[in-house]
Write a protein that holds these residues in place. Structure first.
Motif, PDB file in Angstrom:
ATOM      1  N   GLU A 192      -7.399   4.215  -3.083  1.00 46.52           N
ATOM      2  CA  GLU A 192      -8.610   3.249  -3.960  1.00 46.52           C
ATOM      3  C   GLU A 192      -8.873   3.834  -5.237  1.00 46.52           C
ATOM      4  OE1 GLU A 192      -9.266   1.284  -2.052  1.00 46.52           O
ATOM      5  OE2 GLU A 192      -7.749   1.539  -0.486  1.00 46.52           O
ATOM      6  N   ASP A 193      -8.958   5.212  -5.794  1.00 45.89           N
ATOM      7  CA  ASP A 193      -8.949   5.594  -7.032  1.00 45.89           C
ATOM      8  C   ASP A 193      -7.901   4.658  -7.883  1.00 45.89           C
ATOM      9  OD1 ASP A 193     -11.499   7.237  -6.649  1.00 45.89           O
ATOM     10  OD2 ASP A 193     -10.120   8.469  -6.589  1.00 45.89           O
TER      11      ASP A 193
ATOM     12  N   ARG B 140       0.402  -1.003   0.401  1.00 44.17           N
ATOM     13  CA  ARG B 140      -0.080   0.206   0.110  1.00 44.17           C
ATOM     14  C   ARG B 140       0.845   1.427  -0.450  1.00 44.17           C
ATOM     15  NH1 ARG B 140      -5.497  -0.544   0.747  1.00 44.17           N
ATOM     16  NH2 ARG B 140      -5.397   1.941   1.202  1.00 44.17           N
TER      17      ARG B 140
ATOM     18  N   ARG C  75      -9.475   0.922  -7.738  1.00 42.68           N
ATOM     19  CA  ARG C  75     -11.087   0.092  -8.705  1.00 42.68           C
ATOM     20  C   ARG C  75     -10.203  -0.241  -9.475  1.00 42.68           C
ATOM     21  NH1 ARG C  75     -14.694   3.046 -10.804  1.00 42.68           N
ATOM     22  NH2 ARG C  75     -12.956   5.303 -10.030  1.00 42.68           N
TER      23      ARG C  75
ATOM     24  N   GLU D  75      -4.973  -8.486  -3.126  1.00 43.68           N
ATOM     25  CA  GLU D  75      -6.200  -8.113  -2.751  1.00 43.68           C
ATOM     26  C   GLU D  75      -7.388  -8.440  -4.065  1.00 43.68           C
ATOM     27  OE1 GLU D  75      -6.191  -3.591  -0.379  1.00 43.68           O
ATOM     28  OE2 GLU D  75      -6.066  -3.724  -2.545  1.00 43.68           O
TER      29      GLU D  75
ATOM     30  N   ASP E 109      -5.596   8.188   1.492  1.00 43.04           N
ATOM     31  CA  ASP E 109      -6.173   6.729   1.260  1.00 43.04           C
ATOM     32  C   ASP E 109      -7.038   6.848  -0.162  1.00 43.04           C
ATOM     33  OD1 ASP E 109      -4.372   5.528   3.366  1.00 43.04           O
ATOM     34  OD2 ASP E 109      -6.212   5.783   4.459  1.00 43.04           O
ATOM     35  N   GLU E 110      -7.783   7.782  -0.166  1.00 42.02           N
ATOM     36  CA  GLU E 110      -8.961   7.802  -1.310  1.00 42.02           C
ATOM     37  C   GLU E 110      -8.359   7.811  -2.430  1.00 42.02           C
ATOM     38  OE1 GLU E 110     -10.050   9.165   2.655  1.00 42.02           O
ATOM     39  OE2 GLU E 110      -8.996  10.138   1.756  1.00 42.02           O
TER      40      GLU E 110
END
Length: 494
Positions: A423-424, A167, A427, A190, A419-420
């Protein structure tokens, strides 16, 4: 993908070679987990011989003709790392230029094996170059973070630990400046447990069936004590180069069982360090045998950014003084270059003024060769250093200023990766790209080529082969292939 750090079991044969007495000469050894420079009879570590590894692995050296064509096809000046042959070798890059010239899609793919929570400057090079390629060609990109690989090959790492490394490394990668609209980053643990990996898994399982234990052992030096996960991982890294592993990128249905023939036919370009080439020789040797054959992936290989200590060394996450880390402060950067960077200068200032220095072995100059974009300035610095008018201290100061600015710029970008934002990128989704804005028309095949493509296979007497005869011929070819594999495996054990 991973930077080469030796596992305790998987690359034992390579590690044994590396621990020979330094009083004896030893050849260089380059493989995906261990990189050892050659040693001369006196125990001196030599520079890596890149033309030798290119010749050994039958890759092509980047030449002027290829770069001239690159300019004609893309309209872009080659990156400084291409101009200076720091990306020095390739497989089928000309075929990628053909694809782009026709206005057809291709996939960019690269990756990172997360072994620490911060990358060093050597790790950023393939990503900086990949971003440049993506900007030039305007194509979709996938970046694989192989936390499973690191867990399998490094006994001391625990799964939660290496996942967190992944991460943090993903945030580092994003800081290079990739466009989220055309970039999909995934962490193996993941993605492989998500609902979006069906076609990836189908590709991996089929590929695993095609590749024998002897092939994997021959490519990587595995043996009877190697854990089974290490053997199996190779297939995952190989099929990551297949566009059909990511149908969602093209907006295709992910819930179908059968994979898309159209996606399978899309080529792939992989920028990577030369030590990763054995993985992709595996996929190049077997991709045409898939039920839905894929083109051989093209590759472009980089040299290693040398460790601060000089020739034959490579930056390592396990040795903080071998590298400048992207988390280092300006003070740390300055201290590392001043105290640990190998100098090509003379022992005294007087001697340096008289005889001059050698920029070819000077680490500060080598770093400037990577990060200084001004070709004329680089030539001037080398000339002044050889003449003795530019001192070792002056060269180190130039390097400190350049590397401090690079690390600071990276850290400023890294602070914005929340973190946002992460995540984009993680995805699974349809990506957006434009490709070649001015494609040329497809070249029509000549009549001779059309006739050759339509011509049936002929037997020894020149007559068209029946279906049964073709099956027998294919069976004989398969027997011959397996025989060759056994011979190669036997040679690898010697």
């Amino acid at each position: 993908m991973t930077e080469p750090e030796p596992p305790s079991v998987a690359a034992l044969s390579f590690a044994e070679t590396a621990t020979q007495s330094v009083s004896k000469a030893a050849e260089q050894e380059i493989n995906p987990w261990d990189v050892q420079a050659a040693v001369d009879a006196e125990g001196n570590v030599l520079e890596f011989d890149y033309p030798a590894i290119s010749a050994k692995w039958a890759t092509k050296l980047v030449d002027d003709a290829l770069l001239e064509r690159f300019v004609r096809v893309t309209g872009h000046k080659p990156h400084r790392w291409l101009r200076r042959r720091l990306f020095f070798s390739h497989r089928d890059l000309e075929l990628i230029l053909d694809t782009y010239e026709r206005g057809e899609d291709f996939l960019l793919y690269t990756g990172r094996g997360p072994s620490s929570d911060a990358m060093h400057i050597g790790h950023t090079i393939p990503f900086e170059f990949t971003k440049w390629l993506q900007d030039v060609f305007d194509v979709p990109l996938v970046i694989m973070l192989t936390d499973d690989e690191k867990f399998l090959f490094k006994e001391k790492l625990k799964q939660p630990e290496v996942y967190e490394f992944a991460r943090q490394n993903a945030k580092d990668v994003i800081s290079i400046g990739f466009d989220v609209k055309k970039t999909f980053i995934y962490i193996d643990s993941e993605f492989f447990t998500s609902g979006f990996n069906r076609h990836f898994n189908l590709n991996a399982t089929e590929f695993e069936k095609l590749v024998t234990n002897n092939q994997v052992r021959g490519a990587f030096g595995f043996h009877g004590s190697t854990n089974i996960g290490s053997n199996a991982f190779a297939a995952k890294q190989c099929v990551a180069a297949f566009a059909s592993s990511y149908p969602f990128i093209w907006g295709n249905d992910i819930n179908t069982y059968h994979r898309s023939k159209q996606l399978a036919a899309i080529p792939c370009l992989i920028p990577c360090a030369i030590d990763q080439d054995p993985y992709f020789r595996l996929v190049r040797d077997n991709c045409a045998r898939m039920d839905q054959p894929s083109p051989k992936p093209a590759l472009i290989h980089s040299k290693f950014l040398t460790a601060l200590q000089g020739a034959g060394g490579k930056m390592s996450a396990s040795n903080p003084n071998s590298a400048i880390f992207m988390s280092d402060t300006e003070k740390q950067v300055k201290k590392k270059i001043n105290q640990h960077a190998f100098s090509g200068g003379q022992e005294t200032l007087e001697l340096h003024r008289e005889k001059g220095g050698n920029p070819d072995i000077d680490v500060p100059y080598q770093y400037l060769a990577y990060f200084e974009d001004d070709d004329e300035k680089l030539v001037r610095l080398a000339g002044e250093y050889r003449a003795g008018t530019l001192t070792t201290g002056d060269m180190k100061k130039e390097c400190i200023n350049m590397m401090s600015a690079y690390v600071k710029g990276f850290q400023e970008a890294r602070a914005k990766v929340t973190d946002e934002v992460l995540e984009d990128f993680l995805r699974p989704r349809k990506l957006e790209w434009k490709g070649n804005p001015n494609p040329t028309k497809k070249v029509e095949k000549t009549e001779e080529a059309k006739e050759g493509a339509a011509a049936p296979l002929l037997d020894a007497e020149g007559k068209p082969m029946t279906k049964n005869a073709m099956k027998k011929a294919q069976k004989l070819a398969e027997i011959e292939r397996k025989k060759k594999e056994k011979e190669e495996a036997a040679k690898a054990k010697q």
